[in-house]
Design an enzyme around this catalytic site. Structure first.
Site, short mmCIF file in Angstrom:
data_model
loop_
_atom_site.label_atom_id
_atom_site.label_comp_id
_atom_site.label_asym_id
_atom_site.label_seq_id
_atom_site.Cartn_x
_atom_site.Cartn_y
_atom_site.Cartn_z
N HIS A 1 60.11 -8.61 43.58
CA HIS A 1 60.93 -9.18 44.64
C HIS A 1 62.40 -8.81 44.54
O HIS A 1 63.10 -8.75 45.56
CB HIS A 1 60.79 -10.71 44.62
CG HIS A 1 61.47 -11.41 45.74
ND1 HIS A 1 61.15 -11.19 47.07
CD2 HIS A 1 62.48 -12.31 45.74
CE1 HIS A 1 61.92 -11.93 47.84
NE2 HIS A 1 62.74 -12.61 47.07
N ASP B 1 55.67 -7.58 45.19
CA ASP B 1 56.47 -8.77 45.43
C ASP B 1 55.59 -10.01 45.33
O ASP B 1 54.69 -10.22 46.15
CB ASP B 1 57.11 -8.66 46.82
CG ASP B 1 58.16 -9.72 47.09
OD1 ASP B 1 58.13 -10.79 46.44
OD2 ASP B 1 59.02 -9.48 47.97
N SER C 1 66.21 -10.45 49.94
CA SER C 1 65.62 -11.77 50.18
C SER C 1 66.49 -12.58 51.14
O SER C 1 66.70 -12.17 52.28
CB SER C 1 65.39 -12.48 48.85
OG SER C 1 64.55 -13.59 49.01
#
Length: 275
Positions: free
Chosen positions: A249, A220, A94
């Site tokens: 995620h 996700d 991320s």
């Protein structure tokens, strides 16, 4: 693990384990290095692993300027220098994925694996604007997650928080789930507009020469690949594109072995794409 798993005790600021070629692991916004614990277990016999917590995150350094992609990359370049690493294999998730790509652009990566990376969208994307608003709301509500240290509230956190991070929260070790649930409440990097630069990670991909793997996560909920990156990022002579099925995620929490496979492959195998 750490007594932070069952209380609000401040966790260690980094983990250093293993031997072999250097591997730097960078976590997602609001998380800590602990989300990489399963991956560290998988790879510590092959790599000298450094997994730090980002500035302004729970247990991490305060930092001397707001956390941005550039400031994060500067911080980890300094950490690499202090560790004696001119380059390292780098993996990030991320926000950590975006910083990992920026470090690779600066020439600090032997290889880079970006997992559910932020920033893989076109400049001015309406989807990215909506995502920024979602992150701003999340940052505003984040202090509430400190209450998940209370066992009576942990069940609520398991449903509300862990389903954001994982497709199958039941696969996450309880101690890691506890830290993941509480960590947002102790993160003080709340200025999303500062973190979110005008340029994007997508714009720097072609300036990265190191072997690269872009990992999308099919389930996700935070950065859905259908809206962010899956149709924009293409394979190249030095870049693989991988879609991991049935993970959310932060896939290191629920499927660390599968993430470890991609990091190992990026670090050790030539990029071969089908014509």
């Amino acid at each position: 693990m750490n007594d932070a798993a069952n209380s609000s005790a401040t966790p260690a600021k980094l983990c250093r384990r293993g031997s072999g070629e250097p591997l730097l692991l960078l976590h997602a916004f609001t998380q800590t290095w602990h989300c990489w614990s399963g991956v560290i277990d998988e790879l510590s016999n092959e790599f000298d692993i450094l997994a730090p917590t980002l500035p302004f995150h729970w247990g991490g350094p305060v930092g001397d300027r707001p956390l941005t992609i550039a400031a994060g990359a500067d911080h980890f370049e300094t950490l690499m220098d202090e560790t004696g690493w001119e380059t390292a294999h780098i993996a990030g998730n991320s926000l950590g994925g975006w910083i990992a790509l920026e470090l690779a652009r600066r020439g600090r990566a032997r290889s880079v694996t970006a997992v559910a990376s932020a920033g893989l969208w076109s400049r001015g994307s309406r989807h990215a604007d909506r995502l920024r608003l979602k992150f701003r709301l999340g940052a505003f509500l984040a202090p509430l997650s400190r209450g998940f240290a209370n066992p009576a509230l942990a069940a609520i956190g398991q449903v509300a928080t862990m389903r954001t991070f994982c497709h199958r929260p039941g696969l996450v070790a309880p101690d890691l789930a506890a830290i993941a649930m509480q960590s947002a409440g102790f993160c003080t990097a709340r200025d999303i507009n500062a973190i979110w630069p005008t340029d994007t990670a997508l714009e720097i991909l072609d300036r990265i020469s190191a072997p690269t793997t872009i990992v999308f996560c099919a389930r996700d909920r935070v950065i859905p690949p259908a809206r962010f990156g899956a149709e924009l990022v293409t394979p190249s002579d030095n870049r693989r594109v991988v879609m991991l099925p049935d993970v959310g995620h932060v896939p290191m929490l629920e499927a660390p072995g599968r993430v470890a496979v991609e990091i190992r492959r990026t670090a050790t195998e030539p990029v071969v794409n089908a014509d």
